[in-house]
Design a protein around this motif. Structure first.
Motif, mmCIF file in Angstrom:
data_model
loop_
_atom_site.group_PDB
_atom_site.id
_atom_site.type_symbol
_atom_site.label_atom_id
_atom_site.label_comp_id
_atom_site.label_asym_id
_atom_site.label_seq_id
_atom_site.Cartn_x
_atom_site.Cartn_y
_atom_site.Cartn_z
ATOM 1 N N HIS A 135 -92.278 -31.004 22.744
ATOM 2 C CA HIS A 135 -92.783 -30.149 21.714
ATOM 3 C C HIS A 135 -94.158 -30.479 21.484
ATOM 4 N N SER A 136 -95.011 -29.296 21.630
ATOM 5 C CA SER A 136 -96.491 -29.782 21.172
ATOM 6 C C SER A 136 -96.942 -28.631 20.159
ATOM 7 N N ARG A 137 -98.079 -28.581 19.833
ATOM 8 C CA ARG A 137 -98.491 -27.510 18.701
ATOM 9 C C ARG A 137 -99.895 -26.793 19.242
ATOM 10 N N THR A 138 -100.025 -25.455 19.261
ATOM 11 C CA THR A 138 -101.141 -25.022 19.320
ATOM 12 C C THR A 138 -102.004 -25.355 18.195
ATOM 13 N N SER A 139 -103.435 -24.855 18.392
ATOM 14 C CA SER A 139 -104.289 -24.960 17.314
ATOM 15 C C SER A 139 -103.887 -24.140 16.226
ATOM 16 N N HIS A 140 -103.210 -23.167 16.299
ATOM 17 C CA HIS A 140 -102.696 -22.214 15.303
ATOM 18 C C HIS A 140 -101.318 -22.959 14.635
ATOM 19 N N GLY A 141 -100.940 -23.957 15.260
ATOM 20 C CA GLY A 141 -99.680 -24.407 14.531
ATOM 21 C C GLY A 141 -98.353 -24.038 15.185
ATOM 22 N N GLU A 142 -98.393 -23.189 16.250
ATOM 23 C CA GLU A 142 -97.284 -22.658 16.845
ATOM 24 C C GLU A 142 -96.554 -23.579 17.960
ATOM 25 N N ASP A 143 -95.222 -23.820 17.794
ATOM 26 C CA ASP A 143 -94.591 -24.624 18.657
ATOM 27 C C ASP A 143 -94.649 -24.354 19.962
ATOM 28 N N VAL A 144 -94.949 -25.111 21.065
ATOM 29 C CA VAL A 144 -95.144 -24.794 22.471
ATOM 30 C C VAL A 144 -94.276 -26.103 23.316
ATOM 31 N N ALA A 145 -93.999 -25.603 24.299
ATOM 32 C CA ALA A 145 -93.240 -26.712 25.370
ATOM 33 C C ALA A 145 -94.515 -27.103 26.303
ATOM 34 N N VAL A 146 -94.656 -28.476 26.388
ATOM 35 C CA VAL A 146 -95.887 -28.999 27.454
ATOM 36 C C VAL A 146 -95.119 -29.875 28.188
ATOM 37 N N SER A 147 -95.612 -29.860 29.541
ATOM 38 C CA SER A 147 -94.949 -30.834 30.594
ATOM 39 C C SER A 147 -95.743 -31.839 30.790
ATOM 40 N N GLY A 148 -95.413 -32.993 31.257
ATOM 41 C CA GLY A 148 -96.272 -34.145 31.910
ATOM 42 C C GLY A 148 -95.546 -35.177 32.334
ATOM 43 N N VAL A 149 -96.226 -36.352 32.813
ATOM 44 C CA VAL A 149 -95.620 -37.341 33.761
ATOM 45 C C VAL A 149 -95.938 -38.779 33.209
ATOM 46 N N VAL A 150 -94.944 -39.611 33.084
ATOM 47 C CA VAL A 150 -95.012 -40.873 32.560
ATOM 48 C C VAL A 150 -95.028 -42.117 33.812
ATOM 49 N N LEU A 151 -96.122 -42.782 34.010
ATOM 50 C CA LEU A 151 -95.913 -43.648 35.154
ATOM 51 C C LEU A 151 -95.533 -45.118 34.241
ATOM 52 N N ILE A 152 -94.727 -45.783 34.933
ATOM 53 C CA ILE A 152 -94.200 -47.084 34.442
ATOM 54 C C ILE A 152 -94.524 -48.300 35.189
ATOM 55 N N PRO A 153 -95.215 -49.501 34.843
ATOM 56 C CA PRO A 153 -95.286 -50.475 35.600
ATOM 57 C C PRO A 153 -93.916 -51.326 35.962
ATOM 58 N N ASP A 154 -94.179 -51.891 36.991
ATOM 59 C CA ASP A 154 -93.063 -52.635 37.507
ATOM 60 C C ASP A 154 -93.025 -54.063 36.645
ATOM 61 N N GLY A 155 -91.611 -54.589 36.694
ATOM 62 C CA GLY A 155 -91.424 -55.545 35.826
ATOM 63 C C GLY A 155 -90.979 -55.448 34.451
ATOM 64 N N LYS A 156 -91.089 -56.850 33.695
ATOM 65 C CA LYS A 156 -90.525 -56.993 32.154
ATOM 66 C C LYS A 156 -91.721 -56.510 31.519
ATOM 67 N N PRO A 157 -91.498 -55.441 30.313
ATOM 68 C CA PRO A 157 -92.570 -55.300 29.410
ATOM 69 C C PRO A 157 -92.889 -56.524 28.671
ATOM 70 N N PRO A 158 -94.192 -56.467 28.177
ATOM 71 C CA PRO A 158 -94.485 -57.510 27.223
ATOM 72 C C PRO A 158 -93.953 -57.454 25.807
ATOM 73 N N ALA A 159 -93.987 -58.508 24.998
ATOM 74 C CA ALA A 159 -93.524 -58.513 23.819
ATOM 75 C C ALA A 159 -94.383 -57.191 22.958
ATOM 76 N N GLY A 160 -93.372 -56.291 22.318
ATOM 77 C CA GLY A 160 -93.738 -55.230 21.560
ATOM 78 C C GLY A 160 -93.825 -54.119 22.482
ATOM 79 N N GLY A 161 -93.362 -54.261 23.810
ATOM 80 C CA GLY A 161 -93.643 -53.022 24.557
ATOM 81 C C GLY A 161 -94.767 -52.654 25.391
ATOM 82 N N TRP A 162 -94.628 -51.926 26.502
ATOM 83 C CA TRP A 162 -95.851 -51.385 27.270
ATOM 84 C C TRP A 162 -96.777 -50.883 26.295
ATOM 85 N N PRO A 163 -98.219 -51.110 26.440
ATOM 86 C CA PRO A 163 -99.071 -50.425 25.870
ATOM 87 C C PRO A 163 -99.373 -49.213 26.715
ATOM 88 N N VAL A 164 -100.017 -48.150 26.107
ATOM 89 C CA VAL A 164 -100.036 -46.756 26.813
ATOM 90 C C VAL A 164 -101.561 -46.401 26.780
#
Length: 445
Positions: A135-164
């Motif tokens: 869920h995202s929002r248009t500049s007029h505040g309307e609820d819209v569905a948006v697609s994307g991709v997440v690329l995740i590194p190999d291995g164990k994440p650092p303390a506190g989790g992967w930075p983005v």
């Protein structure tokens, strides 16, 4: 405010046998004594494997930059080659994953709708890819569905989790099937893989209307920035190992979205700043230049569609002649710069920039109207033909006067495409320093 490109690490990397950089004249960077030493210390503490990942990542960055030429972006060329074989090899089918429920059940901004593994992308084997719909929002505040991709590194994440690193892509076209997540290389796959190989989760959103069936897409700083912001929250819901810290990065038109993230009213304590590469200028200057250049005039059709979507009362006839209407329709159906739209600058009406809705759009798409919430790195090539260094300098001056903390780097003898590779060391140094909590450098007067 001019700074010379590249630092210690880049001088070392010019020894690599990459043909496009042979004989490149290197000048010490202003960042040599800022963030580079911390970067080198991180290598010694994490041993040889991390250093190898870093150099591999830089090599990815150099290769993609070598493939970019002048006004013809790699992403546009690959998505628009006419041969059937090329089309099949570089694009993915628009599946039901991208279809949001109609009507869309109300959800909070950044709330995940669904996710699925992305196994068809041309990325290094050690990285994992996950498609998301959120869920995202248009500049007029309307609820819209948006697609994307997440690329995740190999291995164990650092303390506190992967930075983005939240990637804001350049605007390619208006057709739904032109979404970066529907390209096997994600448009700029080597670049995104470089970031992921350095230990960052990369969240690469499409913009609303690209991929997802959420209406017509717009090239609008505020709207695109909202999609970037909410993609990070959705990625955290999909990948529990993601941490709180994140930085927005954008190139070309995505540079504006990246700055739009910084100027948004959000107060996310994990946000650490934005990087804007090749394209940071006020909308009036940028579109005036595009409207005078026949090779870039097609973006005026994108502007016309954006205006019509943002302001339904806007009339296309106030901007375009009747002869432009077939090209306008083809723009909404095709991808890439190689498609012949039959459009030229003579189809743009004189005085088009004086309309009420156009002026309003120019104001909302001019960085520096609001104070940024985080530190900024702005990068420009002195030979950029679309957004000149003078245009970028005026924008940066305006942001500095607002009190923003901006490091502005100009790279001599390079066009916009070449800056992508030449700025690699400085970009990564700046990113690492922001995640480490160091005080951001600034060269505002």
């Amino acid at each position: 405010m001019t700074q010379s490109p590249t630092g210690y690490l880049w001088r070392r990397m010019t020894l690599l046998p990459i043909a496009p950089w042979r004989g490149y004249r290197v000048i010490p960077s202003a960042t040599d004594k800022m963030t580079i030493p911390r970067l080198l210390r991180s290598f010694s503490s994490n041993a040889h494997s991390n250093a190898q990942k870093f150099l591999t990542g830089i090599l990815y960055f150099m290769l993609i930059s070598a493939s970019l030429t002048g006004g013809q972006r790699l992403t546009q060329a690959e998505s628009a080659r006419p041969s059937k074989e090329s089309h099949v090899s570089n694009t993915l089918p628009l599946t039901s994953f991208y279809d949001a429920p109609h009507p869309l059940p109300m959800g909070k901004p950044g709330e995940l709708i669904r996710s699925e593994p992305g196994n068809q992308y041309s990325i290094p084997y050690e990285l994992s890819a996950l498609r998301i719909l959120y869920h995202s929002r248009t500049s007029h505040g309307e609820d819209v569905a948006v697609s994307g991709v997440v690329l995740i590194p190999d291995g164990k994440p650092p303390a506190g989790g992967w930075p983005v690193l939240a990637w804001a892509h350049e605007f390619r076209s208006l057709a739904r099937q032109c979404a970066p997540t529907l390209m096997r290389n994600l448009g700029v796959g080597p670049l995104l893989a470089m970031y992921a190989n350095l230990g960052y989760v990369v969240v690469a959103t499409d913009y609303a209307g690209l991929g997802s069936d959420s209406g017509k897409p717009v090239e609008d700083m505020e709207s695109n920035a909202l999609d970037v912001i909410y993609s990070v929250a959705a990625a955290r819901e999909a990948v529990k190992e993601i941490g709180a810290k994140w930085i927005a990065v954008g190139a070309f038109q995505g540079a504006l979205a990246s700055i739009g993230v910084a100027e948004n009213e959000m107060r996310d304590p994990g946000y650490r700043g934005s990087i804007a590469t090749s394209g940071l200028a006020d909308a009036h200057s940028r579109y005036q230049r595009l409207g005078e250049d026949s090779s870039s005039a097609r973006m005026m059709l994108v502007l016309a569609s954006t205006l019509k979507t943002l302001y339904p009362e806007f009339q296309l006839s106030d901007m375009l002649t009747d002869a432009a209407l077939p090209a306008y329709k083809r723009t909404e159906e095709s991808c890439g710069a190689a498609v012949d739209l039959g459009f030229n600058t003579e189809m743009i009406k004189p005085g088009w920039e004086n309309g009420h809705y156009v002026k309003d759009f120019f104001i909302r798409n001019s960085p520096g109207q609001k104070m940024a919430n985080g530190s900024l790195l702005v990068i420009s090539g002195e030979l950029d033909k679309v957004v000149s260094p003078d245009m970028t300098t005026k924008t940066v001056d305006r942001m500095c006067k607002k009190g923003d903390r901006v490091l502005f780097l100009k790279y001599p003898n390079l066009e916009a495409s070449g800056v992508m590779g030449a700025s690699a060391a400085d970009q990564i140094s700046w990113i690492k320093a922001r995640f480490a909590g160091d005080t951001a450098p600034s060269n505002c007067h």
